[in-house]
Design an enzyme around this catalytic site. Sequence first.
Site, PDB file in Angstrom:
ATOM      1  N   TYR A  19       0.735  -1.178   0.105  1.00 13.86           N
ATOM      2  CA  TYR A  19       0.173   0.099  -0.039  1.00 13.86           C
ATOM      3  C   TYR A  19       0.803   1.335  -0.034  1.00 13.86           C
ATOM      4  CZ  TYR A  19      -3.811  -3.042   1.668  1.00 13.86           C
ATOM      5  OH  TYR A  19      -4.769  -3.968   1.747  1.00 13.86           O
TER       6      TYR A  19
ATOM      7  N   HIS B 101       0.300 -11.820   1.988  1.00 13.42           N
ATOM      8  CA  HIS B 101      -0.891 -11.039   1.134  1.00 13.42           C
ATOM      9  C   HIS B 101      -1.443 -11.780   0.062  1.00 13.42           C
ATOM     10  CE1 HIS B 101      -1.713  -6.586   0.205  1.00 13.42           C
ATOM     11  NE2 HIS B 101      -2.844  -7.391   0.090  1.00 13.42           N
TER      12      HIS B 101
END
Length: 267
Positions: free
Chosen positions: A39, A97
């Site tokens: 991010y 992830h």
Amino acid sequence: MIVPKIGMGTFRLTGATVIDAVQTALEVGYRAIDTAQIYGNEAEIGQAIANSGVPQHELFLTTKIWTENYAPEQLILSLKQSLQKLGADAVNLTLIHWPAPQLGVQIEEVMQALLHAKQLGLTEHIGISNFNIALTQQAINSIGLEHIATNQIELSPYLQNRPLVSYLQQQQIDVTSYMTLAYGKVLQDPVLQTIAQQINASPAQVALAWALQQGYAVIPSSTQRAHLLANLKAQDLQLTAEQMQAIAELDRNSREVNPEQLAPEWD
């Protein structure tokens, strides 16, 4: 549950926007923040936490290891860098992830590296994200069920993923729902709008209440104080069996996030 029932998601929030949003979230009562290395906002979140004056021990911080950091030495190093950015000695939860089968990721190796990070005290809990049933089973076989706190997966009224949810709940692995509002698409749904009118709530609150009522943790994202507060209040709503059934019938296996190189073959 290990994972708090409601947290703030920070996907796609960067720079001053994420600093303001996280500070506002902490002001109105959020204590769980979800981020990820990819991010690109861990340092800003660290700054927002420092600005807020909320002590670390009151927070539940989640980050996720990105695919390029899956090699064992790199995983540990990258997590230490994440901690530095977040201004934390340790995070509460670290996830893999994506399983990234197309990249030849060895689940056993990456899970053992993640367990090592836990043993080093860099993270209190560990888990997975975007794993299907078979890969979750591989993760369990690699390090033991007791070490896997959650599988964070896309879930919304339009993507209910029942086989995977059922499997996770049988294993007593927390289900964390992301994209619960399907990029806002479900907010226009007539069924959710009708239920919202019936219980004097917003369609967003109805979708979140639906997820919470099934025992999922949710991490909705917003930059607006009013929406952040409204999302928190979804915890106070109770949907009837009829309303839950009406939402169950909205399932259309409609997925918003499905990166070719990273996603598994979905159940």
